[in-house]
Motif scaffolding. Structure first.
Motif, PDB file in Angstrom:
ATOM      1  N   SER A 115       8.327  -6.290   5.249  1.00  0.00           N
ATOM      2  CA  SER A 115       7.179  -6.703   6.063  1.00  0.00           C
ATOM      3  C   SER A 115       5.903  -6.029   5.571  1.00  0.00           C
ATOM      4  O   SER A 115       4.830  -6.643   5.579  1.00  0.00           O
ATOM      5  N   GLY A 116       6.003  -4.779   5.148  1.00  0.00           N
ATOM      6  CA  GLY A 116       4.826  -4.087   4.611  1.00  0.00           C
ATOM      7  C   GLY A 116       4.273  -4.775   3.387  1.00  0.00           C
ATOM      8  O   GLY A 116       3.054  -4.848   3.186  1.00  0.00           O
ATOM      9  N   MET A 117       5.157  -5.294   2.529  1.00  0.00           N
ATOM     10  CA  MET A 117       4.708  -5.962   1.309  1.00  0.00           C
ATOM     11  C   MET A 117       4.108  -7.339   1.588  1.00  0.00           C
ATOM     12  O   MET A 117       3.212  -7.789   0.887  1.00  0.00           O
ATOM     13  N   TYR A 118       4.617  -8.042   2.628  1.00  0.00           N
ATOM     14  CA  TYR A 118       4.173  -9.409   2.892  1.00  0.00           C
ATOM     15  C   TYR A 118       3.016  -9.485   3.896  1.00  0.00           C
ATOM     16  O   TYR A 118       2.103 -10.285   3.736  1.00  0.00           O
ATOM     17  N   HIS A 119       3.064  -8.688   4.938  1.00  0.00           N
ATOM     18  CA  HIS A 119       2.131  -8.880   6.053  1.00  0.00           C
ATOM     19  C   HIS A 119       1.210  -7.704   6.318  1.00  0.00           C
ATOM     20  O   HIS A 119       0.393  -7.774   7.244  1.00  0.00           O
ATOM     21  N   GLY A 120       1.334  -6.627   5.556  1.00  0.00           N
ATOM     22  CA  GLY A 120       0.398  -5.526   5.745  1.00  0.00           C
ATOM     23  C   GLY A 120      -0.977  -5.868   5.190  1.00  0.00           C
ATOM     24  O   GLY A 120      -1.123  -6.748   4.326  1.00  0.00           O
ATOM     25  N   ASP A 121      -2.016  -5.161   5.682  1.00  0.00           N
ATOM     26  CA  ASP A 121      -3.339  -5.363   5.075  1.00  0.00           C
ATOM     27  C   ASP A 121      -3.369  -4.637   3.737  1.00  0.00           C
ATOM     28  O   ASP A 121      -2.397  -4.007   3.323  1.00  0.00           O
ATOM     29  N   THR A 144       3.632   0.558 -12.965  1.00  0.00           N
ATOM     30  CA  THR A 144       3.970  -0.467 -11.980  1.00  0.00           C
ATOM     31  C   THR A 144       2.870  -1.504 -11.867  1.00  0.00           C
ATOM     32  O   THR A 144       3.124  -2.710 -11.856  1.00  0.00           O
ATOM     33  N   LEU A 145       1.613  -1.068 -11.803  1.00  0.00           N
ATOM     34  CA  LEU A 145       0.500  -1.998 -11.674  1.00  0.00           C
ATOM     35  C   LEU A 145       0.419  -2.938 -12.882  1.00  0.00           C
ATOM     36  O   LEU A 145       0.183  -4.134 -12.736  1.00  0.00           O
ATOM     37  N   TYR A 146       0.602  -2.387 -14.092  1.00  0.00           N
ATOM     38  CA  TYR A 146       0.538  -3.232 -15.284  1.00  0.00           C
ATOM     39  C   TYR A 146       1.622  -4.295 -15.286  1.00  0.00           C
ATOM     40  O   TYR A 146       1.413  -5.423 -15.736  1.00  0.00           O
ATOM     41  N   LEU A 179       2.014   1.777   0.753  1.00  0.00           N
ATOM     42  CA  LEU A 179       3.424   1.652   0.384  1.00  0.00           C
ATOM     43  C   LEU A 179       3.606   1.840  -1.113  1.00  0.00           C
ATOM     44  O   LEU A 179       4.505   2.561  -1.568  1.00  0.00           O
ATOM     45  N   LEU A 180       2.726   1.200  -1.906  1.00  0.00           N
ATOM     46  CA  LEU A 180       2.817   1.323  -3.361  1.00  0.00           C
ATOM     47  C   LEU A 180       2.592   2.768  -3.793  1.00  0.00           C
ATOM     48  O   LEU A 180       3.253   3.274  -4.705  1.00  0.00           O
ATOM     49  N   TYR A 181       1.673   3.431  -3.129  1.00  0.00           N
ATOM     50  CA  TYR A 181       1.380   4.836  -3.426  1.00  0.00           C
ATOM     51  C   TYR A 181       2.591   5.718  -3.129  1.00  0.00           C
ATOM     52  O   TYR A 181       2.972   6.577  -3.926  1.00  0.00           O
ATOM     53  N   LYS A 182       3.224   5.478  -1.975  1.00  0.00           N
ATOM     54  CA  LYS A 182       4.406   6.268  -1.590  1.00  0.00           C
ATOM     55  C   LYS A 182       5.559   6.067  -2.562  1.00  0.00           C
ATOM     56  O   LYS A 182       6.395   6.964  -2.736  1.00  0.00           O
ATOM     57  N   LEU A 183       5.653   4.886  -3.165  1.00  0.00           N
ATOM     58  CA  LEU A 183       6.754   4.611  -4.091  1.00  0.00           C
ATOM     59  C   LEU A 183       6.667   5.454  -5.359  1.00  0.00           C
ATOM     60  O   LEU A 183       7.601   5.454  -6.159  1.00  0.00           O
ATOM     61  N   HIS A 184       5.553   6.140  -5.532  1.00  0.00           N
ATOM     62  CA  HIS A 184       5.395   6.964  -6.734  1.00  0.00           C
ATOM     63  C   HIS A 184       5.247   8.432  -6.391  1.00  0.00           C
ATOM     64  O   HIS A 184       4.712   9.223  -7.172  1.00  0.00           O
ATOM     65  N   PHE A 205      -4.246  -8.135  -3.656  1.00  0.00           N
ATOM     66  CA  PHE A 205      -3.527  -7.447  -2.583  1.00  0.00           C
ATOM     67  C   PHE A 205      -3.786  -8.063  -1.202  1.00  0.00           C
ATOM     68  O   PHE A 205      -3.003  -7.862  -0.282  1.00  0.00           O
ATOM     69  N   GLU A 206      -4.875  -8.797  -1.050  1.00  0.00           N
ATOM     70  CA  GLU A 206      -5.144  -9.433   0.239  1.00  0.00           C
ATOM     71  C   GLU A 206      -4.582 -10.849   0.324  1.00  0.00           C
ATOM     72  O   GLU A 206      -4.594 -11.456   1.387  1.00  0.00           O
TER      73      GLU A 206
END
Length: 1193
Positions: A901-907, A1002-1004, A914-919, A1157-1158
């Motif tokens: 849900s964080g990946m699909y519906h978060g702002d 990850t971003l690349y 979330l992406l930051y926490k994954l690293h 991202f939006e």
């Protein structure tokens, strides 16, 4: 693969030669690989209809000789690559050798011998366990199934049948494959291919019918569709097997237990044609189940064999025709004519087995003698010698500690339980007093009724005389038919049971008829040990037991004091400890309290075991599945026997309301005790059919009144009053007031119904009910009940998750089905953790099903909006670690949806967080970033010092006051911990340089499939360059502050907020500005090649270069460039760090990244693709052969 050489007369028929030499020919099946036109379609159709192996192995190699017209097939292959490897081996290893042979026969003999040797060597290399006794044709069919439907090797084929599948109104002839976990169908007719895969766990109904439209067909229903299969041969065998496999699947849904093949199954004397080991296993299970049900034996009893014979019955002076059954602990006999005679002889009771003299009147007799001096004579046995040998083998294995090493065949008249009193008397009284259960307890040797009636004056009234007459009738029966487990059970036995068992004999006969006597005799001391283990333990079951103890028959004086209550507590607690899967269920207390009235504690315990585990299966588990199943059976019986009433009751919704309490307590909670206990008598002898019969008789007696009812309450009142006034006019004990009857009695006294008349009426009107028919109906209802329970669980999960995620109801339902199917797959295809670890029915529905990292990666790859190519598995692993909060290696549905849900519906902020926490740790493990932990320590190390510095700034008086108020401080801290703390972006830890490099990787990788790929790469290069410089500036600021701190430590207290970042003070702002000016910060582009962008192997390949500095080609492989400064070596800068606010602010400067991202992502297409994934994999696997063909030719 190499195959045993087979003769081929026509080498060119339906095959095309592709390679040839003087001795070998490589051929391809016509129509395979390149279409083949009409001939190819015809050949493909023939292969499917005739079940030709060419459908699986369309390539082969033939051995040929110049003078012979006969060819030998020596190898086949499913792909060109496989067959080419065999061809190359033949050319390099055999061709030169056989070219020097003079005789063609020698060539053929040599090649056949060589191929047979290779096959023998391969078979020897395989483990013996894997070498099943399945015939070659069946193994070929299993291989075909796996290839056609994309199944792994763990999926075992049970059997396959030729049949027609009705697709619309057109039948498609093909093959039905029944595996352990799936029903599969494949057809190929003139280019039209039909592939069907239905998991057994999705089947809601199986039905065999014969109509004009679908003759001799089987209907398989799922939640969304129906499938019809016309099976013209073996339809009964097919349907029974389908029932068994669906039952196993339902058990899997209920208990989460995977199917385990029986490794101890005896091997057949010869290989059975087209019968797999699994099919034999399932057939043996079905026979064992029928055998155990027929004679009320324990679940571990396995039938060894059965044979026709005759039994001499001394009470009738005649030979009765029937079948003799032998298992590992029992010899049983059942007459061909129903209820004529049944016999159970435990091997522990047998003293002598001998062959009697054969004669024309009594051919091939065998005499069996028991320890209580009973003798049984069986005759007309086909293989008497083998039978006696088998019985002798089982007798020698029968445990009997009192005999030592003496052969049981040589002993007569010894009691198996004779050693128990001596062992118990050897124990000291002091030991007994320390135990919760010991022989000194009143309930250990007597039933509760005997305890309370032992001092009562003898009753000489008419009811008492009637009771004595019953006892005399049973004594006569015992003298004529025997007493104990070896008693002849006949129609006379049933008559005596239906007329009521005397109170003195009730406990003994309940134990006998239920089979509990056998289980108790084979487990001496088990109950006492279990009580000691269970008492004192605290669990949910024990709490529920304590709550219900005083609600168990409170109107009976046996349970109005501690003796009865304590005995009930011990029995229920011991059973909950024995069977945690059931534990304790309401209604068990009522049934157990009745058992204790007529039996000792130990006997009541074993009767409860027989009830819960054999006679009322699944009744008392957490979801009372068994009672719900029998409720469905009762509705079906009502529709069959009382159709008018059924329709009216369905409108009112009464049947489902009333029947549950009737079945769960065997009428004990809805009928006066003295009447209901007679139904329990009949139940222990006849089984569940008596309860169905009486329930139907109750409805029939009240039919007119029920048909005139207008609502559910009125119907319930009518039935309640009727049952309250079912009386037992023959009871000796004073009537026990029925609380429900006292509460519901109206002004006018209702008519009384004699329980004996009700039982007689039920046998007269509904006695045609058969136990096997009820079992068939139970299976049908079990599918419905378990699937409806699964639907209820799904709805509960969706309702709970609606408030915690932004997914719609439909999306959550689909996601739950996908998640659950992954969990179920692990149950039968193996996984890193066992099914028991993954499924805990006591947990909420949200947390019951769990998946491991491998399955999580599969779902993440299929459903996540962030597609990272080859980097996806590592990103998935990090998200798994982040979601796995209890670190048990499993993620439940709630955690899974939280991440998705964080990946699909978060702002944008939520997604980036979330992406930051994954690293960061714990998502980023030390193996991925070796310096992550060091960096974390570096940034958190000084925090305690800061707090100490702050505390040190105050004077000692404040410290004393703080100590006095310490408890208030801890109370406030405790209250804060209890509050749900919402994480803010300031709570996120800093990111060090190596973590930042992983973040960039990850971003690349995320943008490889985006339409604005180049713009996104440019934006990332700009942001990465900016963040590197910000980190460098922050490092200079931190170093500067540390120097000043070391100089002025004694003069100034340390500011704990100094670590937060360079932009929080005016002086810090000035330093940042100067550092940025020195660095000449400008928008920069990342100049790296495609290979470097895609490379995930080294951190240095993501070196960031500003536009004003060196080009990528000039930078060494181990170089990391930071802020325009060049630094050699693989060691990263431990002082460098950035915050999440800096990352967020930098990304917000680039519109392409903000748009990315939006952007709203649609999960529907991902879920549809995930469901169709298996079909896609099958298409790819079949298409790959065509590609190989085209490339290699």
């Amino acid at each position: 693969m190499w195959i045993h050489p087979e003769e081929v007369l026509l080498a060119g028929a339906l095959w095309v030669s592709e390679r040839a030499n003087p001795f070998f020919i490589l051929q391809r099946r016509r129509g395979h690989g390149r279409g083949g036109g009409l001939s190819g379609l015809l050949v493909g159709t023939l292969d499917v209809v005739l079940d030709s192996s060419a459908r699986v192995a369309p390539y082969r190699i033939l051995l040929q000789t110049a003078d012979s017209q006969i060819y030998w097939n020596i190898a086949c292959g499913s792909s060109r690559k496989e067959i080419t490897e065999h061809w190359d081996w033949l050319e390099s290893n055999l061709l030169q050798t056989i070219s020097i042979f003079d005789n063609d026969e020698d060539v053929t003999t040599f090649v056949k011998g060589k191929i047979s040797g290779i096959i023998a060597e391969e078979n020897r290399g395989k483990q013996g366990e894997e070498q099943e006794e399945d015939c070659g044709k069946f193994r070929e069919a299993e291989l075909k199934m796996r290839r056609l439907f994309g199944m792994p090797d763990e999926e075992k084929l049970v059997n396959y049948y030729s049949c027609s599948y009705w697709k619309g109104r057109v039948p498609r002839q093909g093959w039905l494959y029944l595996s352990v976990n799936h029903l599969c169908f494949y057809s190929f007719l003139l280019g039209k291919e039909v592939t069907l895969v239905v998991p057994w766990t999705e089947v809601t109904q199986l039905e065999k019918n014969a109509t004009l439209v679908f003759p001799e067909s089987i209907r398989v229903s799922t939640r969304h569709t129906e499938h019809f299969f016309s099976v013209f041969l073996n339809i009964n065998d097919t349907f029974k097997l389908m029932e068994q496999l669906a039952n196993i699947a339902m058990r899997q849904l209920l208990d989460n237990e995977a199917f385990a093949a029986d490794r101890s199954l005896p091997k057949p004397c010869k290989t059975l044609k087209n019968v797999s080991a699994l099919k034999r296993d399932l057939d043996a299970r079905a026979k064992n189940e029928r055998y155990r049900t027929m004679f009320r034996l324990t679940q571990d009893e396995r039938l060894d064999g059965h044979t026709d014979c005759t039994l001499w019955t001394p009470f009738a002076k005649m030979h009765v025709v029937g079948q003799l059954f032998i298992s590992n602990n029992y010899i049983c006999f059942n007459s061909r004519e129903e209820d004529l005679c049944q016999l159970i002889i435990p091997l522990r009771e047998v003293s002598i087995v001998e062959k009697a003299d054969s004669s024309s009147v009594l051919p091939c007799p065998v005499s069996i003698s028991t320890k209580n001096k009973m003798n049984f004579l069986f005759a007309n046995l086909k293989d008497r010698d083998f039978l006696v040998q088998r019985i002798s083998d089982f007798l020698q294995r029968t445990p009997d500690s009192s005999w030592g090493d003496t052969s049981p065949l040589s002993l007569i008249g010894h009691s198996a339980s004779s050693s128990v009193p001596s062992s118990s008397s050897a124990e000291s009284e002091s030991v007994h007093r320390g135990r919760h259960y010991h022989p000194g307890l009143p309930t250990a040797s007597q039933s509760l009724l005997r305890l309370y009636h032992q001092n009562a004056a003898e009753d000489l009234g008419p009811k008492a005389m009637k009771e004595k007459m019953k006892e005399e009738a049973w004594k006569i029966h015992f003298s004529e038919f025997g007493r104990g487990v070896c008693m002849y059970r006949t129609a006379r036995t049933r008559e005596l049971v239906l007329s009521g068992i005397p109170e003195r004999l009730r406990g003994e006969l309940w134990l006998l008829f239920s089979g509990a006597q056998n289980e108790m005799a084979s487990h001496p001391g088990y109950y006492g040990d279990l009580v000691e283990q269970a008492m004192g333990l605290c669990s949910l079951a024990t709490e529920e037991i304590e709550r219900d103890l005083h609600r168990s028959m409170p109107e009976h004086r046996a349970f109005q004091n501690e003796t009865g209550i304590a005995a009930l507590r011990r029995v229920l607690t011991a059973y909950a400890h024995r069977n945690p899967g059931i534990g304790y269920c309401q209604a068990m207390n009522i049934v157990t309290s009745v058992l204790l009235l007529y039996c000792t504690e130990q006997e009541a315990f074993w009767l409860l075991v027989a009830l819960c585990e054999r006679m009322l299966p699944d009744y008392y588990n957490t979801r009372v599945v068994g009672a719900l199943v029998d409720q469905g059976v009762f509705e079906e019986l009502t529709r069959a026997f009382l159709p008018l009433l059924y329709e009216h009751m369905q409108e009112l919704g009464v049947i489902s309301t009333i029947s549950l309490s009737w079945f769960l307590t065997l009428f004990l909670s809805v009928m006066p005790f003295d009447s209901a206990v007679l139904l329990v008598d009949c139940f222990f002898y006849e089984g569940i059919k008596v309860i169905f019969q009486v329930a139907l008789a109750v409805l029939h007696d009240n039919m007119d009144a029920l048909l005139s009812c207008n609502d559910e309450g009125e119907a319930m009142t009518i039935l309640g009053r009727y049952l309250d006034n079912v009386v037992n006019k023959q009871t000796v004990t004073p009537p026990i007031p029925h609380l429900h009857a006292l509460l519901t009695s109206g002004d006018e006294p209702p008519r009384e119904i004699d329980i004996f008349d009700l039982i007689k009426s039920s046998y007269e009107k509904f006695g045609s009910l058969r136990s096997d028919v009820i079992e068939q109906m139970r299976f049908k209802q079990r599918l419905k009940v378990i699937q409806s329970l699964e639907d209820t669980a799904k709805r509960s999960v969706v309702r709970a998750m609606m408030t915690e995620s932004a997914f719609s109801i439909e999306e959550l339902e689909e996601l739950y089905c996908l998640f659950k199917s992954k969990h179920m797959t692990s149950c039968y295809w193996g996984s890193s953790s066992s099914a028991a670890e993954r499924h805990d029915p006591s947990l909420p529905y949200l947390e019951q099903y769990r998946i491991d990292p491998v399955q999580f990666t599969q779902l993440f790859t299929a459903l996540a909006p962030w597609v990272c190519g080859g980097h996806t598995p590592s990103l998935s692993t990090r998200l798994f670690r982040l979601l796995d909060q209890n670190q048990d290696g499993l993620v439940n549905f709630k955690e899974f949806i939280t991440g998705l849900s964080g990946m699909y519906h978060g702002d944008m902020t939520e997604k980036l967080k979330l992406l930051y926490k994954l690293h960061l740790p714990p998502a980023l493990c030390p193996e991925e970033a070796e310096s992550a932990l060091e960096a974390t320590h570096f940034f958190t190390e000084d925090e305690p010092q800061g707090e100490e510095g702050k505390d040190g700034g105050g004077d000692s008086a404040e410290k004393k006051e703080e100590k006095v108020k310490d408890y208030r401080y801890y109370l406030r801290m405790w209250a804060k911990e209890k509050e749900l703390k919402r994480e803010t972006i300031k709570d996120l830890p800093r990111m060090n340089q190596e973590q930042f490099i992983e973040f960039c990787k990850t971003l690349y990788n995320m943008f490889s499939e985006e339409p604005l790929e180049q713009e996104l790469y440019h934006s990332i290069a700009t942001v990465a360059s900016l963040l590197l410089r910000i980190g460098e500036v922050g490092k200079k600021f931190n170093n500067g502050s540390k120097k000043s701190e070391s100089i002025d430590a004694q003069a100034l207290p340390l500011d704990p907020q100094g670590e937060e970042g360079p932009s929080e003070e005016g002086s810090a702002d000035a330093q940042v500005c100067r550092a940025l000016a020195d660095a000449q910060l400008e928008p920069a582009a990342l100049q790296t090649s495609d290979e470097e962008i895609r490379d995930d192997t080294s951190a240095s390949s993501y070196s960031v270069v500003s536009s004003g500095s060196l080009q990528c080609e000039d930078i060494a492989d181990d170089t990391v460039l930071i802020g325009g400064g060049l630094r050699q070596g693989s060691t990263l800068d431990a002082d460098w760090s950035i915050t999440f606010e800096q990352v967020l602010a930098s990304l917000l400067t680039e519109p392409p990244l903000v748009d990315y991202f939006e952007k709203k992502r649609d999960i529907q297409s991902k879920m549809a693709a995930c469901k169709a994934q298996r079909a896609v994999e099958r298409q790819i696997s079949s298409a790959s052969d065509h590609e190989i063909t085209q490339h290699s030719v």
